[in-house]
Design a protein around this motif. Structure first.
Motif, PDB file in Angstrom:
ATOM      1  N   THR A  54       0.832  -1.207   0.000  1.00  0.00           N
ATOM      2  CA  THR A  54       0.000   0.000   0.000  1.00  0.00           C
ATOM      3  C   THR A  54       0.865   1.256   0.000  1.00  0.00           C
ATOM      4  OG1 THR A  54      -1.741  -1.171   1.223  1.00  0.00           O
ATOM      5  CG2 THR A  54      -1.822   1.224   1.234  1.00  0.00           C
ATOM      6  N   ALA A  55       1.938   1.239   0.775  1.00  0.00           N
ATOM      7  CA  ALA A  55       2.843   2.391   0.809  1.00  0.00           C
ATOM      8  C   ALA A  55       3.515   2.604  -0.543  1.00  0.00           C
ATOM      9  CB  ALA A  55       3.892   2.196   1.899  1.00  0.00           C
ATOM     10  N   VAL A  56       3.979   1.519  -1.169  1.00  0.00           N
ATOM     11  CA  VAL A  56       4.639   1.625  -2.475  1.00  0.00           C
ATOM     12  C   VAL A  56       3.668   2.161  -3.531  1.00  0.00           C
ATOM     13  CG1 VAL A  56       5.680   0.316  -4.361  1.00  0.00           C
ATOM     14  CG2 VAL A  56       6.361  -0.142  -2.001  1.00  0.00           C
ATOM     15  N   LEU A  57       2.431   1.644  -3.525  1.00  0.00           N
ATOM     16  CA  LEU A  57       1.435   2.110  -4.489  1.00  0.00           C
ATOM     17  C   LEU A  57       1.087   3.578  -4.264  1.00  0.00           C
ATOM     18  CD1 LEU A  57      -0.981  -0.969  -4.532  1.00  0.00           C
ATOM     19  CD2 LEU A  57       0.497  -0.204  -6.401  1.00  0.00           C
ATOM     20  N   THR A  58       1.040   3.997  -3.006  1.00  0.00           N
ATOM     21  CA  THR A  58       0.751   5.394  -2.694  1.00  0.00           C
ATOM     22  C   THR A  58       1.873   6.306  -3.179  1.00  0.00           C
ATOM     23  OG1 THR A  58      -0.514   4.732  -0.733  1.00  0.00           O
ATOM     24  CG2 THR A  58       0.213   7.024  -0.855  1.00  0.00           C
ATOM     25  N   ILE A  59       3.117   5.912  -2.920  1.00  0.00           N
ATOM     26  CA  ILE A  59       4.268   6.701  -3.371  1.00  0.00           C
ATOM     27  C   ILE A  59       4.300   6.763  -4.893  1.00  0.00           C
ATOM     28  CG2 ILE A  59       6.788   6.766  -3.442  1.00  0.00           C
ATOM     29  CD1 ILE A  59       6.743   5.488  -0.622  1.00  0.00           C
ATOM     30  N   SER A  60       4.034   5.618  -5.540  1.00  0.00           N
ATOM     31  CA  SER A  60       4.013   5.583  -6.999  1.00  0.00           C
ATOM     32  C   SER A  60       2.953   6.534  -7.558  1.00  0.00           C
ATOM     33  CB  SER A  60       3.726   4.150  -7.477  1.00  0.00           C
ATOM     34  OG  SER A  60       3.537   4.103  -8.871  1.00  0.00           O
ATOM     35  N   ALA A  61       1.754   6.531  -6.952  1.00  0.00           N
ATOM     36  CA  ALA A  61       0.690   7.427  -7.409  1.00  0.00           C
ATOM     37  C   ALA A  61       1.098   8.894  -7.231  1.00  0.00           C
ATOM     38  CB  ALA A  61      -0.604   7.132  -6.658  1.00  0.00           C
ATOM     39  N   CYS A  62       1.754   9.208  -6.120  1.00  0.00           N
ATOM     40  CA  CYS A  62       2.202  10.590  -5.885  1.00  0.00           C
ATOM     41  C   CYS A  62       3.232  11.029  -6.922  1.00  0.00           C
ATOM     42  CB  CYS A  62       2.789  10.715  -4.481  1.00  0.00           C
ATOM     43  SG  CYS A  62       1.570  10.558  -3.151  1.00  0.00           S
TER      44      CYS A  62
END
Length: 345
Positions: free
Chosen positions: A26-34
């Protein structure tokens, strides 16, 4: 006693491992989206540095930058994030609840219901964008209500719901084609652009309904995560575990349809996002956890990536729905072949 304690520690260790993996993904996907959001704001006919983009977003007037970022790129980016998240969550709920990777809003005719209303408003009534949005949301909800009533019978049947949804989709797609054949030439281009799924021309004033829907309904859907996973075990097993299956299923269907319908009303039916997001999230996080949030983040990432590809990877610019269609179609063929070999079709 010792074996029971060993089993308890083994189960607890497995739960903690899945929890850590869920948090990491979830953290990786959030950073990627940002990061993708930053690229959406920086890239265009003119590439602007980060400091100018940030100053513009905070209200500073910079010639050329303020209009491009605040009026064009920022609404486009927000629409991609929230629409992708909504499609991802809606698709994941349907696929998990109905225990079938093909059971997503695109295949079941929900987006087709919204599309019929939108095309009718565009080509026949010539209404404003606000009316198109309201009509498409209402039509999406009406479509799933008809599907649910027809599939319920004495007992709820997943297979019956999927078959009815596929039939309704075919009927609605035929009606869309009929409307386009009868439409004036100037209306067809607007309808086709909407049907392709596009972030072009999205205005900031059109986004509050989508943003409020995603921010309001996603936490409620997440609260039903455990019940959703239990429904995946089957009707009898879920009931024996204390799940009120009919109530839970109805709540989840309404939430998922509302998310998808509002997203469709804002950007048009962006192809295959609700189909791809759930399986990718399950592969990244693994089964055994509620992947509603990861599925939404996967959907947002796919939309942002596809839009960047559509804008900059080719000589001509393509709507985001064209790119997601190119990505999703091969996966659909692969899935059908795989299910056929397993005897699931």
């Amino acid at each position: 006693m010792k074996s029971e304690l060993t089993n308890f520690h083994f189960i607890r260790a497995g739960m903690q491992k899945r929890r850590r993996r869920w948090l990491f993904v979830t953290a990786v996907l959030t950073i990627s989206a940002c990061l993708l959001c930053c690229l959406m704001l920086m890239l265009g006919n003119t590439i602007y540095p980060v400091n100018e983009v940030v100053r513009s977003l905070f209200g500073e007037q910079i010639q050329g930058v303020t209009f491009a970022v605040n009026t064009i790129r920022f609404p486009r980016m927000l629409a991609g994030v929230f629409a992708g998240f909504a499609f991802g969550v809606g698709g994941y709920i349907f696929q998990t609840m109905l225990r079938n990777p093909l059971a997503n809003p695109n295949v079941l005719g929900i987006t087709s219901g919204s599309s019929v209303a939108a095309v009718f408003c565009i080509t026949v009534l010539h209404t404003s964008n606000a009316v198109v949005s309201v009509a498409s949301v209402g039509a999406g909800l009406a479509t799933v209500l008809v599907m649910y009533v027809l599939s319920k019978g004495k007992t709820f049947s997943i297979g019956r719901l999927i078959l009815i949804g596929i039939g309704i989709q075919a009927m609605l797609d035929a009606f869309i084609s009929y409307l386009l054949l009868l439409s004036a030439q100037q209306d067809i281009s607007a309808a086709l652009l909407w049907l392709s799924g596009s972030l072009n021309g999205v205005q900031l004033s059109e986004l509050p309904p989508l943003m409020l829907t995603v921010l309001g309904l996603t936490p409620i859907a997440a609260l039903y995560g455990k019940q959703l996973n239990m429904l995946e075990l089957g009707e009898q097993t879920a009931s024996s575990l204390g799940v009120a299956t009919n109530k839970t299923r109805l709540v989840l269907i309404v939430w998922a349809v509302f998310l998808v319908a509002v997203a469709t009303a804002t950007t048009g039916p962006i192809a295959f996002i609700s189909f791809l997001a759930g399986p990718i999230a399950n592969r990244l996080v693994d089964i055994g956890a509620s992947n509603i949030i990861p599925a939404g983040l996967v959907g947002a990432n796919i939309v942002l990536i596809a839009d960047l590809i559509g804008q900059f990877a080719f000589e001509y610019r393509f709507p985001v729905g064209v790119i997601t269609g190119l990505i999703g179609a091969p996966y659909l063929i692969y899935l059908l072949i795989k299910m056929n070999r397993k005897g699931e079709l």
